[in-house]
Design an enzyme around this catalytic site. Structure first.
Site, short mmCIF file in Angstrom:
data_model
loop_
_atom_site.label_atom_id
_atom_site.label_comp_id
_atom_site.label_asym_id
_atom_site.label_seq_id
_atom_site.Cartn_x
_atom_site.Cartn_y
_atom_site.Cartn_z
CB SER A 11 -14.79 -95.43 18.98
OG SER A 11 -15.22 -94.91 17.75
CG ASN A 12 -18.01 -89.12 20.26
OD1 ASN A 12 -17.60 -88.61 21.29
ND2 ASN A 12 -18.54 -88.43 19.27
CB ALA A 13 -13.26 -89.62 23.62
N GLY A 14 -16.21 -88.32 23.73
CA GLY A 14 -17.14 -87.42 24.42
C GLY A 14 -18.40 -88.16 24.86
CE LYS A 15 -22.37 -89.84 19.73
NZ LYS A 15 -22.90 -90.73 18.69
CG ASP A 73 -27.33 -90.93 14.90
OD1 ASP A 73 -26.14 -91.15 14.64
OD2 ASP A 73 -28.03 -90.16 14.21
CE1 TYR A 166 -20.88 -78.30 14.69
CE2 TYR A 166 -21.66 -80.44 15.43
CZ TYR A 166 -21.21 -79.61 14.42
OH TYR A 166 -21.08 -80.10 13.14
P1 IMP Z 1 -22.95 -89.41 15.55
O1 IMP Z 1 -21.74 -90.12 16.03
O2 IMP Z 1 -23.30 -89.65 14.12
O3 IMP Z 1 -24.12 -89.59 16.49
O4 IMP Z 1 -22.55 -87.86 15.56
C1 IMP Z 1 -22.74 -87.07 16.67
C2 IMP Z 1 -22.15 -85.68 16.38
O5 IMP Z 1 -23.08 -84.71 16.85
C3 IMP Z 1 -20.88 -85.46 17.18
O6 IMP Z 1 -19.72 -85.81 16.45
C4 IMP Z 1 -20.95 -83.98 17.46
O7 IMP Z 1 -20.50 -83.25 16.35
C5 IMP Z 1 -22.45 -83.74 17.64
N1 IMP Z 1 -22.87 -83.96 19.05
C6 IMP Z 1 -23.70 -84.93 19.51
N2 IMP Z 1 -23.83 -84.84 20.85
C7 IMP Z 1 -23.05 -83.83 21.22
C8 IMP Z 1 -22.75 -83.27 22.52
O8 IMP Z 1 -23.19 -83.72 23.57
N3 IMP Z 1 -21.92 -82.22 22.50
C9 IMP Z 1 -21.39 -81.70 21.35
N4 IMP Z 1 -21.62 -82.19 20.13
C10 IMP Z 1 -22.45 -83.25 20.07
#
Ligand code: IMP
Length: 205
Positions: A11-15, A73, A166
């Site tokens: 649900s991470n909008a950036g991903k 991840d 980041y």
């Molecule tokens: P996950 O959801 O446990 O995989 O956490 C990923 C976290 O890593 C994110 O919430 C960001 O803080 C960081 N991260 C992973 N990929 C990116 C990216 O493409 N840009 C910026 N931060 C990222």
């Protein structure tokens, strides 16, 4: 032929934005996993990105029988911090008990925490990389995994408004820009997620 659909378990909008760019570039369909918001998140307590990506892909694929489920991840590894925040990137400020500023987002607080941790670290010692592991599973079995990395270094102040996490602090020397200053298409070309995605597609096709 009908394009393959991967169901993203995030649900991470950036991903999700990064995946949507990958979709456009490769003619593959990516949809969000049905009912994702109703499914309790699994624990993410493995010591490696691959372990967490596999755990998420297996768990969510068991909730969606027959579908090809894609889990990501990812995180930031900073050499001067011995690889931290690493698998704890999303929860870094919480782990460090970094103070909460009223109105600040989780990303802003994590970035402030990172800058604080690197206060006395000179430019030449601020090397870092993003790492992403993607895992695909169906019915509780992992079918494919792929990894991508991108090297950079951590600035002393944020630059740019794009991206997420980041990105405003992650400087890419070849481009003389941060990850938050480049277009989504350029991010797909050179980022850890774009590279992992292309490696995954090479296996899937
Ligand atoms: P996950 O959801 O446990 O995989 O956490 C990923 C976290 O890593 C994110 O919430 C960001 O803080 C960081 N991260 C992973 N990929 C990116 C990216 O493409 N840009 C910026 N931060 C990222």
């Amino acid at each position: 032929m009908k394009p393959m659909t991967l169901y993203a378990a995030t649900s991470n909008a950036g991903k999700l934005r990064d995946f949507a760019t990958a979709t456009a570039a490769h003619g593959i369909e990516i949809a969000t996993l049905p009912n994702l918001a109703q499914i309790p998140a699994p624990p993410e307590d493995e010591p490696t990105f691959e372990g967490n990506a596999r755990t998420k892909a297996i768990y969510y694929s068991e909730q969606a029988p027959g579908l090809l489920v894609l889990a990501d991840d990812s995180g930031l590894e900073v050499d001067a911090l011995e690889g931290a925040p690493g698998v704890r990137s999303a929860r870094y400020a919480d782990d460090e008990l970094y103070p909460q500023t009223p109105g600040s987002t989780t990303d802003e607080r994590n970035n402030a925490c990172l800058l604080h941790a690197l206060t006395d670290v000179p430019d030449a010692c601020r090397a870092a990389r993003y790492r992403c592991v993607l895992a695909v599973a169906r019915d509780g079995m992992v079918t494919h995994t792929a990894e991508g990395t991108v090297e950079g270094h951590i600035l002393t102040a944020p630059r740019g408004t794009g991206g997420f996490g980041y990105d405003p602090l992650f400087f890419i020397p070849e481009r003389n820009q941060t990850m938050a200053e480049i277009s989504l298409e350029a991010k797909h070309e050179l980022s850890h997620r774009g590279r992992a995605f292309r490696a995954l597609l090479a296996q899937l096709s």
